[in-house]
Each structure stands twice: as C-alpha cells, then as structure tokens.
Design an enzyme around this catalytic site. Sequence first.
Site, PDB file in Angstrom:
ATOM      1  NE  ARG A 229      -4.400  -1.477   0.251  1.00 20.94           N
ATOM      2  CZ  ARG A 229      -4.531  -2.209  -0.507  1.00 20.94           C
ATOM      3  NH1 ARG A 229      -3.558  -2.932  -1.525  1.00 20.94           N
ATOM      4  NH2 ARG A 229      -5.606  -3.210  -0.579  1.00 20.94           N
TER       5      ARG A 229
ATOM      6  CG  HIS B 158      -3.452  -0.658  -6.550  1.00 22.11           C
ATOM      7  ND1 HIS B 158      -3.782   0.023  -5.574  1.00 22.11           N
ATOM      8  CD2 HIS B 158      -3.538  -1.911  -6.483  1.00 22.11           C
ATOM      9  CE1 HIS B 158      -4.198  -0.962  -4.640  1.00 22.11           C
ATOM     10  NE2 HIS B 158      -3.996  -2.215  -5.069  1.00 22.11           N
TER      11      HIS B 158
END
Length: 317
Positions: free
Chosen positions: A232, A280
């Site tokens: 993350r 991502h």
Amino acid sequence: MRILFYSPDDEPEAWIAALAKLLPEARVDIWRDGEGTPAPDAQPAAQHADYALLWRPSAAVLAACRGVKAIFNLGAGVDAVFKAGVPPPAPLVRLDDAGMGVQMAEYVSYALLRYFRRFDEYQLQAASQQWHFLEPYRKSDFTVGILGLGVLGLQVAAAVRQFGFPLRAWSRSKKDVAGIECFAGTAELDAFLSGTRVLVCVLPLTAETANILNRRNLSRLPHGAYLINVARGGHVAEPDLLALIRSGQIAGATLDVFRNEPLPAQHPFWQEPRITITPHMAAQTLVDESIAQIVAKIGAIERGESIAGIVDYTKGY
Ligand code: NDP
Ligand code: OXD
C-alpha cells in the site's frame, strides 16, 4: 438469500453474472453512492441483506451492513474498510489468494530480475544505440528481504527462491520456512533490513505498519539497496524515499501503490527515472476465482462451519 454488492472501482455486471452461476437462488442488490448519498432503494436492501460484498466501502454502505452474517472484502487488503469506519459486528472476510498470489509472484520476479540483470540500464543504452557490457551483479550479494510472509508473501518467496537468491523475511509472528531466514517483530526489524539488498513490501496497511518505509528504516538497508512496494502507498514516507534515492542510499524503486491513486500528474515520482511506476495492478482481483471462494465460504457459514480469512479486528488484518 440476499446479497448487497458495492464497489466504486468495478462495473457490477461481471460479479452478478458470476454469482448467478454459482448461487442462482441469491438476489443481488447493488449499492451505488450518488454524489455521496446512497441510492434511494439501497437502505432497505442493506437492511435485508444476508451477506455484503464490498470493495473500498463508503462510510454509508459500511454502516448499513449492521445486520449481515458476514462482510466479504473484494480484495486481500482491508485497510479501506477500517478507513470507512468501524466495521459492523459481523465477521469481515478478506480474499485469500484467489489468483492474486501467482500475479504477485510474477510482478515481483519481473521487477527483481529487471534490476538484477540490469535490463533498466540496457534499455537506456539501447535508446541511444549504445553497446556496452555491464558487469553482472552477483546473486550472493543480492539478498531479497520480504516484509510480510503471509498468503502473498509466501508465494513471492517461493518464486524468488527458484532463481537462487538468498532469501529472508519479516513477519509479526516468528516463522520457520525452509530456505528463508525468518525475522519477526520490531526487535528484529533492523537485523532483517541490514542484510537486505532488495526489499519487497507485501505487508497489510495497519496502524503498526503505516510509514514503515521511512527514512529511518530505509537507511538501515545497505547502501544501494532496491525497493519493490506492492502493498500500500501508506507504507511509504514518500519524501523520505525520494530523498534517499537522490542521495544514492536507495538505488531505485518499483512502486505499484501510492498514497493518492491515481498518482497525481505533478507528483515528483513521475520525474524520477530511478522509480518505475505501475497503476496498482500487481495482483488484480479475479472475478470468477473470488466469487468461487466467497460462495464456498457462504456455504460453510450456512452449514455452521468455520471459515478461513476472517480479519482479526485487533490486529487490523
Ligand atoms: P496476509 O494477512 O496473509 O499476510 C500479512 C503478512 O504481514 C503476515 O506475514 C503478517 O505476519 C505480516 N504482518 C502484519 N503486520 C505486521 C507487523 N506489524 N509486523 C510484522 N509483520 C506484520 O496478507 P496477504 O499476503 O494476503 O496480503 C498482503 C497485502 O498485500 C494486503 O494487505 C494488501 O495491502 C496487499 N495487496 C496488494 C495488491 C496489489 O495489487 N498491489 C493486491 C493484493 C494485496 P503474521 O504472519 O505473523 O501474521
Ligand atoms: C487487494 C488489492 O488488496 O487489490 O486485493 O490491492
């Protein structure tokens, strides 16, 4: 059976079709946030839902799931659920691999080999028709250290091990895995970092792991270490990383996740050639695999059996 579906990132059709195949008796209600407010019929649907399938829930949809038997998170990481508010008392169940492990292993292997075999430098040379042999790095100098040895970290480790890189990993609880030097807890973090040449982050984002890739910790790595972050953006203190790359302490980074996604156009990472950016996509949620896992777990819950993948609220993952 009634199922509530919510995702700001996906069109629901594919999910509904996959559910219809495996759970034809279920009625699926879709919650759509209309400019921050729930659709007019969503509230009653949530009240009658037996299960909720959520990805990056809004506070409103999360709060409306009070009566469900379980909330299924349409991903491995549940940080966005906690960000939306305190989850209802129902168990929160995350995706357990569901096809993400192999993707993560591919991504990390590619980034590692690209750096280790100096393909990034050869690519630059080729752009100006240069033909220079670069001294190969030695594998024995290239210890790969994995932060997080869970479902995905273990598969990354297995892939990297096949190429013969020395391997170490850091987790919360101590592990004993053949071929991996295992470290655990804050007390062993510095020792783990000091022998890591390529650092791979596959940690969940929690209060304990936020900002873990900061100046202090990145400075514990040997000079010239490389970073691969597939976890993350909240793990990275972004100005610290940039400064350490510019100083040469960190040789470069491959980053798949960012504090603000999409990464804003004016973000300095875009201008730094030693940073490779992907949007991502390291391990995408696969609809069929995810629904098969969720439907199997719904069946187990209905039969009163226990299931794997329930998030521990005290640990936050
Ligand atoms: P798991 O829960 O299976 O594994 C998490 C690992 O991190 C465990 O080994 C755990 O230790 C360790 N850990 C957690 N907290 C700490 C801590 N405070 N100190 C040390 N170690 C800690 O998660 P997954 O492997 O399934 O997923 C990991 C993360 O990957 C997700 O949370 C998500 O953020 C990210 N992800 C990113 C994707 C992408 O496309 N970029 C796709 C999918 C996931 P222990 O084993 O002791 O519990
Ligand atoms: C996940 C993700 O956590 O896709 O599954 O990031």
